[in-house]
Design an enzyme around this catalytic site. Structure first.
Site, mmCIF file in Angstrom:
data_model
loop_
_atom_site.group_PDB
_atom_site.id
_atom_site.type_symbol
_atom_site.label_atom_id
_atom_site.label_comp_id
_atom_site.label_asym_id
_atom_site.label_seq_id
_atom_site.Cartn_x
_atom_site.Cartn_y
_atom_site.Cartn_z
ATOM 1 N N TYR A 199 46.644 -15.429 5.094
ATOM 2 C CA TYR A 199 47.218 -15.212 7.108
ATOM 3 C C TYR A 199 47.940 -15.715 7.239
ATOM 4 O O TYR A 199 48.270 -15.756 8.465
ATOM 5 C CB TYR A 199 45.110 -15.856 7.894
ATOM 6 C CG TYR A 199 44.470 -14.313 7.132
ATOM 7 C CD1 TYR A 199 44.260 -13.845 8.059
ATOM 8 C CD2 TYR A 199 43.350 -14.621 6.325
ATOM 9 C CE1 TYR A 199 42.935 -12.862 8.014
ATOM 10 C CE2 TYR A 199 41.747 -14.064 6.376
ATOM 11 C CZ TYR A 199 42.071 -13.141 7.009
ATOM 12 O OH TYR A 199 40.792 -12.156 6.409
ATOM 13 N N LYS A 215 31.053 -12.651 5.466
ATOM 14 C CA LYS A 215 31.605 -11.403 4.053
ATOM 15 C C LYS A 215 31.417 -12.168 3.018
ATOM 16 O O LYS A 215 31.001 -11.462 2.199
ATOM 17 C CB LYS A 215 33.097 -11.352 4.542
ATOM 18 C CG LYS A 215 34.354 -10.778 3.333
ATOM 19 C CD LYS A 215 35.598 -10.982 3.338
ATOM 20 C CE LYS A 215 35.841 -9.990 2.322
ATOM 21 N NZ LYS A 215 38.057 -10.201 3.247
ATOM 22 N N ARG A 238 43.830 -11.945 13.596
ATOM 23 C CA ARG A 238 42.662 -13.433 13.774
ATOM 24 C C ARG A 238 43.853 -13.645 11.939
ATOM 25 O O ARG A 238 43.885 -15.259 12.119
ATOM 26 C CB ARG A 238 42.285 -12.874 11.839
ATOM 27 C CG ARG A 238 41.618 -13.964 11.007
ATOM 28 C CD ARG A 238 39.863 -13.156 10.001
ATOM 29 N NE ARG A 238 39.569 -13.184 8.554
ATOM 30 C CZ ARG A 238 38.766 -14.457 9.106
ATOM 31 N NH1 ARG A 238 38.078 -15.214 10.145
ATOM 32 N NH2 ARG A 238 38.278 -15.244 8.099
ATOM 33 N N HIS A 292 36.174 -19.040 4.809
ATOM 34 C CA HIS A 292 36.211 -18.785 3.666
ATOM 35 C C HIS A 292 35.953 -19.502 2.898
ATOM 36 O O HIS A 292 35.420 -20.734 2.813
ATOM 37 C CB HIS A 292 38.107 -18.827 3.389
ATOM 38 C CG HIS A 292 38.739 -18.016 4.538
ATOM 39 N ND1 HIS A 292 40.268 -18.531 4.398
ATOM 40 C CD2 HIS A 292 38.418 -16.438 4.515
ATOM 41 C CE1 HIS A 292 40.393 -16.977 5.564
ATOM 42 N NE2 HIS A 292 39.867 -16.200 4.925
ATOM 43 N N HIS A 334 42.570 -6.594 12.755
ATOM 44 C CA HIS A 334 42.498 -7.849 11.888
ATOM 45 C C HIS A 334 43.641 -8.854 11.588
ATOM 46 O O HIS A 334 43.710 -9.790 11.150
ATOM 47 C CB HIS A 334 42.212 -7.181 10.615
ATOM 48 C CG HIS A 334 41.537 -8.263 9.792
ATOM 49 N ND1 HIS A 334 40.447 -8.826 10.103
ATOM 50 C CD2 HIS A 334 42.400 -9.284 8.693
ATOM 51 C CE1 HIS A 334 40.389 -9.668 8.793
ATOM 52 N NE2 HIS A 334 41.362 -9.979 7.830
ATOM 53 N N ARG A 383 35.776 -12.640 12.832
ATOM 54 C CA ARG A 383 36.491 -11.472 12.048
ATOM 55 C C ARG A 383 35.488 -10.551 12.867
ATOM 56 O O ARG A 383 34.442 -10.536 13.549
ATOM 57 C CB ARG A 383 35.662 -11.301 10.634
ATOM 58 C CG ARG A 383 36.309 -11.694 9.451
ATOM 59 C CD ARG A 383 35.931 -12.169 8.297
ATOM 60 N NE ARG A 383 35.839 -13.011 7.517
ATOM 61 C CZ ARG A 383 35.539 -13.447 7.121
ATOM 62 N NH1 ARG A 383 34.551 -14.154 8.223
ATOM 63 N NH2 ARG A 383 35.637 -14.868 5.651
#
Length: 319
Positions: free
Chosen positions: A292, A170, A252, A283, A249, A145
Site C-alpha cells: 500500500y 480477510k 485504503r 495485515h 480500495h 476494507r
C-alpha cells in the site's frame, strides 16, 4: 479420487485451523480435483496443474498464478503422504502487475463526500445519500476494507471506548480500530437517521448491519461499487464509459500513504512504526503493508526534508 478428496479435506481443515481464509483456494482446489477426475488421473503432476491453470476460463495472469499457488500448497502437503506427488515449481506463469493505485487528494475526498451527500434520491430512497456519505467517509479516515465496513454490526461500535470491533476479516483476524470523536459523531448521526427512516416504515426490518440499503438489506460490494463509479464520474474523476479508474480500495492506499506523510512531517521515526500501521490495517505480515505504500510527491518531499534535517544535524555535530 476418494483418497485425494479425503486428503484435501484434511489439508483445508489444517490450514483453516491455522487461521487462513481459504474461500478462493478451496474452490480452486475442488475444481482441480474434478479436473483430475475427468483426466482419469490418480495423483498430482506438474503437467496436470499447469493444464488446469491455463484453461480458457482462467484468462487473467493473476488467476492462473493463484490456481498454481493453491495447487502447490496442497501438493507440498500431500508429498509427505504420497511420495509420487509432484509439486509444481514457482515461476511457471507470470503474475499480473500490481494495479497502479490512485492516491486521492484531500480536495478529491471532500468532493466525493459532497457528491455522496447530494446523491439524487426520492423520499423512498432518502436514506441512500446519508449511507454513502457515512460509508465513504469512514473508509477514508480508517483505511478499512470495504467488506469490513459493510459487515459492521451495531454492537461492533464501542461508543464509550471510541473504537470499532472489526470481526474476522480477510486473514481471519479480529482487531480494534480507534475512531476520532468527529467520526463517532458522524456515525451516531447516521444511525439516528437510519433508525428514523425505518421507524417511519415499520414494514421494513433492517438487517443487523450498520450500513443497509433503503429496503433494509445488507449492502454488497457490487452495489457500492456501482454507486462509487457513478459518483466519481459525476465529479470528473472517472471518464464516462471507462472500465478503469479510481477504486474504492484506493482509499485504503491513500490512508497508508497519508499516515506515513504525517509521521514524517511530525518528526516520527517511521521504521519502528510500520508494524503499528500493519496491525492497524489488519495485515498478518508487514510485507502486506508495503503493497500500500506508493511513492507520491508529498511522501517524497516529507522523507527528503526528514533526511535533510538528519544530514544537517550530523554536519553541525562535526563542526
Amino acid at each position: 479420487m476418494r483418497l485425494l478428496t479425503r486428503h484435501l479435506r484434511e489439508y483445508l481443515e489444517l490450514r483453516r485451523g491455522l487461521g487462513f481464509d481459504l474461500g478462493r483456494a478451496q474452490s480452486r482446489l475442488n475444481a482441480f480435483l474434478k479436473f483430475i477426475k475427468q483426466k482419469r488421473a490418480r495423483q498430482i503432476t506438474t503437467a496436470l496443474a499447469l493444464e488446469f491453470a491455463l484453461r480458457p476460463d482462467h484468462r487473467a495472469p493473476s488467476t492462473q498464478a493463484g490456481c498454481l499457488s493453491a495447487i502447490r500448497g496442497f501438493a507440498r502437503y500431500l508429498s509427505g503422504i504420497e511420495p509420487k506427488t509432484e509439486v509444481p515449481p514457482t515461476g511457471l506463469v507470470r503474475r499480473g502487475h500490481r494495479p497502479q493505485p490512485y492516491i486521492y487528494s484531500d480536495d478529491e475526498i471532500i468532493r466525493i463526500l459532497d457528491a455522496a451527500g447530494q446523491h439524487p434520491s426520492t423520499p423512498r430512497y432518502a436514506l441512500k445519500p446519508h449511507t454513502l456519505y457515512c460509508l465513504f467517509g469512514l473508509l477514508s479516515v480508517t483505511g478499512m476494507r470495504l467488506t469490513e465496513a459493510l459487515n459492521l454490526k451495531l454492537e461492533d461500535i464501542g461508543w464509550v471506548e471510541g473504537v470499532l470491533s472489526v470481526g474476522r476479516s480477510k486473514f481471519q483476524k479480529s482487531r480494534l480500530v480507534p475512531l476520532h470523536k468527529s467520526t463517532l459523531r458522524q456515525l451516531r448521526d447516521y444511525i439516528k437517521q437510519r433508525d428514523r427512516f425505518f421507524a417511519e416504515r415499520p414494514w421494513r426490518q433492517p438487517a443487523n448491519r450498520v450500513f443497509v440499503s433503503t429496503h433494509g438489506a445488507a449492502l454488497t460490494s457490487t452495489e457500492i461499487g456501482y454507486d462509487f463509479r457513478m459518483l466519481t464520474r459525476r465529479i470528473g474523476l472517472r471518464v464516462t464509459g471507462a472500465s478503469h479508474g479510481p477504486r474504492i480500495h484506493d482509499l485504503r492506499h491513500r490512508f497508508a500513504v497519508a499516515t506515513l506523510v504525517r509521521w514524517y512531517r511530525t518528526g516520527k521515526d517511521v521504521a519502528p512504526l510500520l508494524p503499528v500501521l500493519s496491525t492497524y490495517l489488519g495485515h498478518v505480515f508487514i510485507t502486506g503493508t508495503y503493497w500500500y505504500l506508493t511513492c507520491t510527491p508529498e511522501l517524497s518531499e516529507a522523507a527528503a526534508k526528514r533526511l535533510d534535517r538528519r544530514w544537517k544535524g550530523a554536519t553541525d555535530a562535526k563542526a
